[in-house]
Design an enzyme around this catalytic site. Structure first.
Site, PDB file in Angstrom:
ATOM      1  N   TYR A  26     -23.931   5.682 -12.944  1.00 14.90           N
ATOM      2  CA  TYR A  26     -23.610   5.933 -14.434  1.00 14.90           C
ATOM      3  C   TYR A  26     -24.875   5.440 -15.513  1.00 14.90           C
ATOM      4  CZ  TYR A  26     -19.408   7.751 -12.565  1.00 14.90           C
ATOM      5  OH  TYR A  26     -18.509   8.362 -11.753  1.00 14.90           O
ATOM      6  N   HIS A 103     -22.179  15.228 -18.447  1.00  9.13           N
ATOM      7  CA  HIS A 103     -21.857  14.154 -17.391  1.00  9.13           C
ATOM      8  C   HIS A 103     -23.128  13.433 -17.228  1.00  9.13           C
ATOM      9  CE1 HIS A 103     -18.003  16.110 -16.693  1.00  9.13           C
ATOM     10  NE2 HIS A 103     -18.696  17.377 -16.716  1.00  9.13           N
TER      11      HIS A 103
END
Length: 149
Positions: A26, A103
């Site tokens: 991430y 995302h």
């Protein structure tokens, strides 16, 4: 520009842990850093950006409902709700506000359960796998679409 467009940024569960949770997937930027950068760019683009992060599905649904007639565009990273939430899908369809799904990771290169999205087929666009830059691309695209309308 005669109208100050309003864009709502929504972030789903566990995104409050950005910078700490699996930075290899991430990234190392925190959500606060990402949002601060986006708000700065929104000002430069002449739009207002509001933000909500919630780990609770009902809070995201309620905020989508409140956006009707108040917000011109939504940028949403539904996180894990991507793969489970008919409620968020129905809320977005119900308010008929255009939205872009974002995302940080490439969900299609991850576990099979992450490959399905309840939102992608009704989104104006989907951006995935480009890290925090994906939010910037979504903001730019939303502003361009609003100005072209």
């Amino acid at each position: 520009m005669s109208q100050n467009h309003r864009i709502l940024l929504l972030n789903g569960p566990n995104l409050n842990l950005l910078g700490k949770r699996e930075p290899g997937i991430y990234g190392s930027k925190t959500l606060d850093e990402i949002v601060a950068d986006l708000k700065h760019n929104a000002i430069e683009l002449g739009v207002t950006l509001e933000h909500l992060q919630s780990n609770a599905e009902h809070e995201l649904v309620s905020r989508i409902h409140q956006a009707m007639g108040q917000v011109d565009y939504i940028i949403i990273n539904p996180a894990a709700f991507t793969h489970t939430s008919v409620a968020i899908r129905d809320a977005l369809l119900g308010v008929a506000i255009p939205f872009i799904e974002v995302h940080l990771s490439n969900v299609h290169a991850r576990e099979p359960f992450r490959h399905h999205s309840y939102l992608s087929d009704v989104a104006k666009g989907v951006i995935c796998g480009l890290g925090a830059d994906g939010y910037q691309f979504a903001l730019t695209a939303a502003v361009h679409q609003l100005r072209a309308a």
